[in-house]
Design an enzyme around this catalytic site. Sequence first.
Site, PDB file in Angstrom:
ATOM      1  NE  ARG A 106      -3.858   0.828   2.081  1.00  0.00           N
ATOM      2  CZ  ARG A 106      -4.916   1.002   2.682  1.00  0.00           C
ATOM      3  NH1 ARG A 106      -5.166   1.953   3.395  1.00  0.00           N
ATOM      4  NH2 ARG A 106      -6.154   0.632   2.049  1.00  0.00           N
ATOM      5  CG  HIS A 133      -8.479   0.422  -2.740  1.00  0.00           C
ATOM      6  ND1 HIS A 133      -7.666  -0.751  -2.151  1.00  0.00           N
ATOM      7  CD2 HIS A 133      -9.135   0.765  -1.708  1.00  0.00           C
ATOM      8  CE1 HIS A 133      -7.900  -0.827  -1.011  1.00  0.00           C
ATOM      9  NE2 HIS A 133      -8.888  -0.010  -0.402  1.00  0.00           N
ATOM     10  CD  GLN A 136     -13.164  -1.060  -0.275  1.00  0.00           C
ATOM     11  OE1 GLN A 136     -12.187  -1.043   0.528  1.00  0.00           O
ATOM     12  NE2 GLN A 136     -14.384  -1.667   0.078  1.00  0.00           N
ATOM     13  CG  ASP A 229     -12.981   7.178  -1.202  1.00  0.00           C
ATOM     14  OD1 ASP A 229     -13.077   6.929   0.006  1.00  0.00           O
ATOM     15  OD2 ASP A 229     -12.107   7.105  -1.941  1.00  0.00           O
ATOM     16  CB  CYS A 270     -13.888   2.281   0.339  1.00  0.00           C
ATOM     17  SG  CYS A 270     -13.404   3.755   0.179  1.00  0.00           S
ATOM     18  NE  ARG A 322     -11.018  -4.319   0.962  1.00  0.00           N
ATOM     19  CZ  ARG A 322      -9.901  -3.650   1.343  1.00  0.00           C
ATOM     20  NH1 ARG A 322     -10.210  -2.607   2.115  1.00  0.00           N
ATOM     21  NH2 ARG A 322      -8.697  -3.675   0.811  1.00  0.00           N
TER      22      ARG A 322
HETATM   23  N1   CP Z   1     -11.087   0.572   2.545  1.00  0.00           N
HETATM   24  C1   CP Z   1      -9.854   0.602   2.975  1.00  0.00           C
HETATM   25  O1   CP Z   1      -9.078   0.254   2.207  1.00  0.00           O
HETATM   26  O2   CP Z   1      -9.805   0.700   4.470  1.00  0.00           O
HETATM   27  P1   CP Z   1      -8.255   0.956   5.066  1.00  0.00           P
HETATM   28  O3   CP Z   1      -7.845   2.277   4.557  1.00  0.00           O
HETATM   29  O4   CP Z   1      -8.689   1.033   6.472  1.00  0.00           O
HETATM   30  O5   CP Z   1      -7.605  -0.373   4.823  1.00  0.00           O
HETATM   31  N1  NVA Z   2      -9.474   7.242  -1.741  1.00  0.00           N
HETATM   32  C1  NVA Z   2      -9.414   6.753  -0.231  1.00  0.00           C
HETATM   33  C2  NVA Z   2      -9.481   5.468  -0.174  1.00  0.00           C
HETATM   34  C3  NVA Z   2      -9.318   4.868   0.946  1.00  0.00           C
HETATM   35  C4  NVA Z   2      -9.452   3.440   1.231  1.00  0.00           C
HETATM   36  C5  NVA Z   2      -7.906   6.995  -0.131  1.00  0.00           C
HETATM   37  O1  NVA Z   2      -7.188   6.996  -0.807  1.00  0.00           O
HETATM   38  O2  NVA Z   2      -7.648   7.630   1.016  1.00  0.00           O
END
Ligand code: CP
Ligand code: NVA
Length: 339
Positions: A106, A133, A136, A229, A270, A322
């Site tokens: 990540r 992502h 997700q 989101d 998400c 998830r």
């Molecule tokens: N939805 C999601 O990816 O959550 P986190 O940032 O908690 O991993």
């Molecule tokens: N768009 C958001 C998604 C988090 C799961 C971010 O990147 O912060």
Amino acid sequence: MNLKNRSFITLLDFTPEEINDLILLSARLKNEKYEGIPHRYLEGKNIVLLFQKDSTRTRCAFEVGALDLGMGVTFLGPNGSQMNKKESVKDTARVLGRMYDGIEFRGYKQADVLALAEFSGVPVWNGLTDDYHPTQILADFLTIKELYGYLKGINFTFVGDSRNNMGNSLMIGSAKMGLNFTGVAPKELWPDQELINTCLEIAKESGATINFTEDKMAGTKEADVIYTDVWVSMGEPKEVWDERLALLSPYQVDMEMLNNAKPTVSFLHCLPAFHDKDTDVGRQISAEYGKKYPKVKNGEMEVTDEVIESSKSFVFQEAENRMHTIKAVMLATMGENYE
Ligand code: CP
Ligand code: NVA
């Protein structure tokens, strides 16, 4: 399905059949978990999780998923390793690939997750980058299948920053799986035209439609699913809040928007979501901007608390999914003899 040794970087790399098989495998693993049926198909293997950004769901999903599959797990956070500071991603990949059987990443750059996949020699899973992502989307689509029984033909409306990692990935997933995708946002926040064109090409095969509108009522009218989101994603500078609030506060998902859609509409997000006063960022933004943008005065931003807490909201079922879907991705890309 044969995804052994494949990396999971973006849904663009996968056929609709492969995506469907991953969703079916997720449902099977969810059932095995509920029934208490052991599924330690990856006993003796080890994975490493590289996080340059924070996470609750993705990290926990990989950790619990890996443990349920019988694997060992190492977590490396933003400050825990040499990566980036004293060692390139390429060298890190070549080291970790010799110790681990799979790598989750990540971070910021899509190029980094691609480099890990290219140089590690083991499956690499994208746990979120600035662009995509993809894990997700599997959870979102498993949830939609649980709610409606099918994906093809679902009217899916994404409201908000449609060119962030979630907007991009949901559009790709919809194009692949035949959902009718509508992005509702000011034009400034529509995805890159090249990606839209790619999705329009893919949609010709699946029968999906891809549309964008600035009109929130027209865009949500026939929706089966309304999704939103955060307005500012991880890694974006604090300075963008003012501009983003100006663009997106008229697009806050509220009960009026939900009631405008089909009576059977579901709300998904998400997560994490800004919907109450109980977060530091929500409180700060409300204090700073609440007068100028009255909708955000209670820490509610992209979605109201009433929507999150309503019977139409399935965000926690989605969050649980998830884990089941990430488990399926790890099993499909690392395992054998689990059919
Ligand atoms: N939805 C999601 O990816 O959550 P986190 O940032 O908690 O991993
Ligand atoms: N768009 C958001 C998604 C988090 C799961 C971010 O990147 O912060």
